[in-house]
Scaffold this motif. Structure first.
Motif, PDB file in Angstrom:
ATOM      1  N   ARG A   1       0.810  -1.206   0.000  1.00 47.04           N
ATOM      2  CA  ARG A   1       0.000   0.000   0.000  1.00 47.04           C
ATOM      3  C   ARG A   1       0.847   1.261   0.000  1.00 47.04           C
ATOM      4  NH1 ARG A   1      -5.228  -0.100   2.025  1.00 47.04           N
ATOM      5  NH2 ARG A   1      -6.203  -2.106   1.773  1.00 47.04           N
ATOM      6  N   PHE A   2       1.982   1.187   0.675  1.00 43.60           N
ATOM      7  CA  PHE A   2       2.872   2.332   0.730  1.00 43.60           C
ATOM      8  C   PHE A   2       3.341   2.701  -0.673  1.00 43.60           C
ATOM      9  CE2 PHE A   2       7.242   4.003   1.796  1.00 43.60           C
ATOM     10  CZ  PHE A   2       6.773   5.230   2.165  1.00 43.60           C
ATOM     11  N   GLY A   3       3.680   1.679  -1.463  1.00 45.23           N
ATOM     12  CA  GLY A   3       4.088   1.909  -2.847  1.00 45.23           C
ATOM     13  C   GLY A   3       2.991   2.611  -3.627  1.00 45.23           C
ATOM     14  N   ASN A   4       1.743   2.150  -3.458  1.00 40.70           N
ATOM     15  CA  ASN A   4       0.615   2.759  -4.169  1.00 40.70           C
ATOM     16  C   ASN A   4       0.456   4.220  -3.809  1.00 40.70           C
ATOM     17  OD1 ASN A   4       0.061   0.365  -5.367  1.00 40.70           O
ATOM     18  ND2 ASN A   4      -1.636  -0.188  -4.017  1.00 40.70           N
TER      19      ASN A   4
ATOM     20  N   PHE B   1      -9.016   3.671  -3.392  1.00 41.14           N
ATOM     21  CA  PHE B   1      -7.657   3.405  -3.843  1.00 41.14           C
ATOM     22  C   PHE B   1      -6.928   2.628  -2.751  1.00 41.14           C
ATOM     23  CE2 PHE B   1      -3.175   4.720  -4.276  1.00 41.14           C
ATOM     24  CZ  PHE B   1      -2.955   4.405  -5.602  1.00 41.14           C
ATOM     25  N   PRO B   2      -6.294   1.501  -3.082  1.00 34.81           N
ATOM     26  CA  PRO B   2      -5.684   0.674  -2.034  1.00 34.81           C
ATOM     27  C   PRO B   2      -4.362   1.248  -1.552  1.00 34.81           C
ATOM     28  CG  PRO B   2      -5.307  -0.319  -4.170  1.00 34.81           C
ATOM     29  CD  PRO B   2      -6.124   0.907  -4.421  1.00 34.81           C
ATOM     30  N   GLY B   3      -4.413   2.362  -0.833  1.00 35.67           N
ATOM     31  CA  GLY B   3      -3.189   2.992  -0.348  1.00 35.67           C
ATOM     32  C   GLY B   3      -3.101   2.953   1.162  1.00 35.67           C
ATOM     33  N   LEU B   4      -2.026   3.557   1.647  1.00 36.72           N
ATOM     34  CA  LEU B   4      -1.754   3.571   3.074  1.00 36.72           C
ATOM     35  C   LEU B   4      -2.836   4.343   3.841  1.00 36.72           C
ATOM     36  CD1 LEU B   4       0.431   2.435   4.776  1.00 36.72           C
ATOM     37  CD2 LEU B   4       1.775   4.493   4.455  1.00 36.72           C
ATOM     38  N   GLY B   5      -3.336   5.436   3.222  1.00 37.98           N
ATOM     39  CA  GLY B   5      -4.326   6.276   3.891  1.00 37.98           C
ATOM     40  C   GLY B   5      -5.601   5.514   4.179  1.00 37.98           C
ATOM     41  N   GLN B   6      -6.062   4.745   3.196  1.00 32.67           N
ATOM     42  CA  GLN B   6      -7.303   4.002   3.398  1.00 32.67           C
ATOM     43  C   GLN B   6      -7.129   2.923   4.464  1.00 32.67           C
ATOM     44  OE1 GLN B   6      -8.969   1.540   0.408  1.00 32.67           O
ATOM     45  NE2 GLN B   6     -10.911   2.606   0.522  1.00 32.67           N
TER      46      GLN B   6
END
Lengths: 318, 273
Positions: free
Chosen positions: A97-100, A266-271
Motif C-alpha cells: 500500500r505504501f508503494g501505491n 484506492f488501495p493505499g496507506l491512507g485508506q
C-alpha cells in the motif's frame, strides 16, 4: 568544516531528533489511556484469563520503556508486529500500500508543481490584470473546498456523466504504467487541484515581494524586458521560499491522500489507516503514523537543504 | 470595524459577510426553519426531489432539507466550540509563555514544536484510534491540534508587546501575572489573533467535517454536513447531485470566511496589491 556541510549535518541531526520525539509520542499516546488497551479492546466482560493472555500476547506485561525500545528496534528493521484485527504481519500489510500511495502522490506532484510555478509566474507578471484577479478568486476558493467536494465533482462529471475515467482507482497487480496512470487519473487530478492553488499563491507572493526590491527597479530602468526581470532577476532569489512551499505541499500530498483514497477506493496507506482507526487496530495506526511522519520530516529536511543550496547568501556563513 | 469600513469593502468581502450572516441565522433558527425533525424518518429511502421533499430523502428516508439545516447548526456549533477551546488554551498558554519566559516558556515551546511536527490529520487519526470516536473526543483532539498553532502565533505577537515600556511599568508597580496578560498584553495582541480566529475556524470546520466524512467524527444519528456526504455518496454513481449539497454548503462557508479574512488582513497590512 565547510559551512554547507555543517548546516547539513545540523539539519540532519535535528530531523532525527524530531523523528525520535514523534516516535516517542506515537508510542506514549497509548500509555495515557486510563487502564490499558486490553480493557478498551476486550471490554468489561472479559475474564481475567483472557485479559492476561491478551496482555502477554501484546507484551503489555513488560514495562513501558522496554516495550518502546522493542517497538522502535522492530520498526527500524521493518518489523511492526502483527495487526490486532486480522493477525497479519503489519510490515507486509504496509509495504504494498505504501508503494501505491507514493505512486499517487508522485503522479500528482509531477503535474502540480510545474503547473503551479508557471501559473504563479504568470500571475506575478500580469499583476492586477483580469487573469490575476480571476486566479486569485479561483485559488482562494479551491483552497477552502474540502477535498471530497472536489473529488466528487470530478467523479460526477468525468466518470459518471461523460464516462471518460473509471470511478474506482484500483488497478490490481501487474498493470502496466499506462493503465495505472489512466485508472488513477481522477484521484491524481483531485490532488493536483487542491495543492496547485496554494503553491501558486505562494509563488506569486514570493515574486511580488521581490519586485519591490531596488535591484529589480534597477533592472527595469536599464531596460530589461518584464519576462527577463522576472525570470533572471527575481526568480533565482525567490527560489528558497518557493522550494519551501513546494515541500510543504508535497508533505501535504502524502497525508492529504487519505480522503482522496477513501473516495476513489484506492488501495493505499491512507485508506488502510482510516479502516484501522475505525477498527481500533492501534498497532497498524501507529506504524502508518510513523511512516507518514518519517516522510514528512524527510521532505522538510530535503527542502531545507535545497533552499540552502540555492541561496548563495546562506552558504557564506556569517 | 465600522459601517463605513464595510461600505469600502470589495465585492468578495461583502459576499463573504452576507453568507456568514445567512449561516448564523440558519444555525440559530434551525428549529423554526426546518420542516422536519433532525432524525425524523418521513418517507422511503432515496426519494427523488419533489414538492413534499424539495431535495428528496436520504439513505434512511429522512428529509434532506431538514438534515442540511440541522447539520449546519450542529457542524457550526461543534466547530465554534472547538475553536473557542483551542483559542482559550492556545492564546492563554502563549501569553503565559511570553510573559513569564524562562523554563515555562522553554517547556511549552518545545512541546508545541514537537506536536506541530506531526501532520494534523495523522495526529487526529492516531488519537481517535486510541481514545475512540465521539463528539467529546473529537472536540478535544482537534482543539489540542489547533491550540498548538494558536500558541505559536499568540506567543510571537505577545513577545513583541512584552518588551514595551508600559508592560515594564506595570511589572514595576507590582501588577500580578493575570493583570499583565489580560490588561497589558491581550488588548495589544488582539488584532492578529482575531484574524487568526477566522482562519482557525475554517480549519476546524474542515477538519471536523473531513473526519465525519471518514466516519470517524460526529456519529449518527446526529446530522452533520460531513457525514451527510458519506451517507449519500452512493447516489453520485447514478448522476444525482444531492450528496454534493452538504459538501457545497461546507465549501461556501469556508470560501466566505476566507474572503472576509483576506480583506481584513489586507487592510491591516496596508498592502495595495
Amino acid at each position: 568544516m565547510h559551512p554547507l556541510l555543517r548546516m547539513t549535518v545540523q539539519r540532519l541531526a535535528f530531523g532525527l531528533l524530531t523523528l525520535f520525539a514523534i516516535s516517542l509520542f506515537i508510542f506514549l499516546a497509548i500509555e495515557l489511556l486510563p487502564g490499558d488497551l486490553t480493557e478498551e479492546i476486550l471490554g468489561q466482560s472479559a475474564t481475567p484469563e483472557t485479559v492476561a493472555a491478551f496482555r502477554r500476547e501484546l507484551g503489555l506485561d513488560q514495562p513501558a520503556h522496554l516495550r518502546y525500545l522493542d517497538w522502535l528496534g522492530g520498526a527500524l528493521t521493518g518489523d511492526f508486529g502483527t495487526s490486532l484485527a486480522n493477525g497479519r504481519e503489519i510490515g507486509e500489510l504496509l509495504a504494498a500500500r505504501f508503494g501505491n500511495t507514493l505512486f499517487l502522490a508522485a503522479y500528482a506532484a509531477a503535474i502540480s508543481v510545474p503547473l503551479a510555478l508557471f501559473l504563479g509566474l504568470l500571475a506575478a507578471l500580469y499583476r492586477g490584470s483580469w487573469f490575476d484577479r480571476f486566479v486569485n478568486v479561483a485559488t482562494l476558493s479551491s483552497i477552502s473546498f474540502p477535498e471530497y467536494f472536489v473529488a466528487y465533482i470530478l467523479l460526477l462529471f468525468l466518470s459518471v456523466k461523460w464516462g471518460l475515467f473509471p470511478s474506482i482507482a484500483d488497478f490490481g497487480s501487474g498493470a502496466d504504467l499506462g493503465t495505472m496512470l489512466y485508472r488513477t487519473f481522477l484521484p491524481a487530478l483531485t490532488l493536483v487541484l487542491v495543492v496547485t492553488a496554494h503553491m501558486m499563491r505562494m509563488t506569486r507572493a514570493a515574486i511580488i515581494n521581490l519586485l519591490a526590491q531596488p535591484y529589480i527597479e534597477m533592472a527595469r530602468l536599464k531596460g530589461a524586458s518584464p519576462a527577463r526581470v522576472i525570470l533572471r532577476h527575481a526568480l533565482p532569489n525567490a527560489l528558497s521560499p518557493i522550494i519551501n512551499v513546494v515541500a510543504l505541499n508535497l508533505a501535504y500530498l502524502i497525508t492529504g491522500v487519505v480522503i482522496v483514497e477513501v473516495v476513489f477506493v484506492f488501495p493505499g496507506l491512507g485508506q488502510l489507516m482510516v479502516d484501522s482507526v475505525a477498527k481500533r487496530d492501534i498497532p497498524v495506526v501507529q506504524a502508518a503514523c510513523l511512516i507518514f511522519a518519517g516522510i514528512y520530516i524527510l521532505l522538510n529536511l530535503a527542502a531545507d537543504l535545497l533552499a540552502i543550496a540555492t541561496n548563495p547568501r546562506l552558504m557564506h556563513g556569517k | 470595524m465600522t459601517l463605513t469600513d464595510i461600505k469600502t469593502a470589495p465585492p468578495t468581502a461583502l459576499f463573504g459577510i452576507a453568507v456568514i450572516a445567512l449561516y448564523i441565522l440558519v444555525a440559530l433558527f434551525a428549529p423554526l426553519i426546518a420542516p422536519f425533525g433532525e432524525t425524523e424518518i418521513v418517507g422511503m429511502e432515496f426519494e427523488p426531489w419533489s414538492g413534499a421533499y424539495p431535495l428528496g430523502t436520504d439513505n434512511l428516508g429522512r428529509d434532506v432539507v431538514s438534515r442540511l439545516i440541522w447539520g449546519t447548526r450542529n457542524s457550526l456549533g461543534i466547530a465554534l466550540a472547538t475553536t473557542v477551546l483551542a483559542f482559550g488554551a492556545g492564546a492563554g498558554l502563549g501569553l503565559l509563555a511570553a510573559v513569564t519566559g524562562g523554563w515555562i516558556d522553554q517547556l511549552l515551546s518545545r512541546l508545541v514544536d514537537m506536536l506541530i511536527a506531526i501532520p494534523a490529520l495523522l495526529f487526529a487519526l492516531l488519537l481517535l484510534s486510541i481514545y475512540g470516536t465521539g463528539i467529546v473526543n473529537l472536540v478535544i483532539v482537534i482543539a489540542v491540534i489547533e491550540a498548538t498553532r494558536v500558541f505559536r502565533l499568540a506567543r510571537a505577537v505577545a513577545m513583541d508587546v512584552v518588551v514595551m515600556d508600559y508592560v515594564e511599568a506595570a511589572r514595576l508597580r507590582g501588577e500580578g501575572l493575570g493583570w499583565l496578560m489580560r490588561r497589558e498584553i491581550l488588548p495589544n495582541a488582539a488584532a492578529p489573533l482575531i484574524a487568526e480566529f477566522g482562519l482557525r475556524f475554517c480549519f476546524v470546520f474542515l477538519a471536523i467535517s473531513a473526519l465525519s466524512f471518514l466516519g470517524l467524527g460526529i456519529q449518527p444519528p446526529t446530522a452533520d454536513l460531513g457525514s451527510m456526504v458519506r451517507d449519500n455518496a452512493a447516489l453520485i454513481t447514478f448522476g444525482d447531485i444531492t450528496p454534493l449539497l452538504p459538501a457545497a454548503a461546507i465549501a461556501l462557508l469556508t470560501v466566505a470566511i476566507n474572503f472576509v479574512v483576506d480583506w481584513v488582513l489586507h487592510r491591516a497590512s496596508g498592502l495595495k496589491d
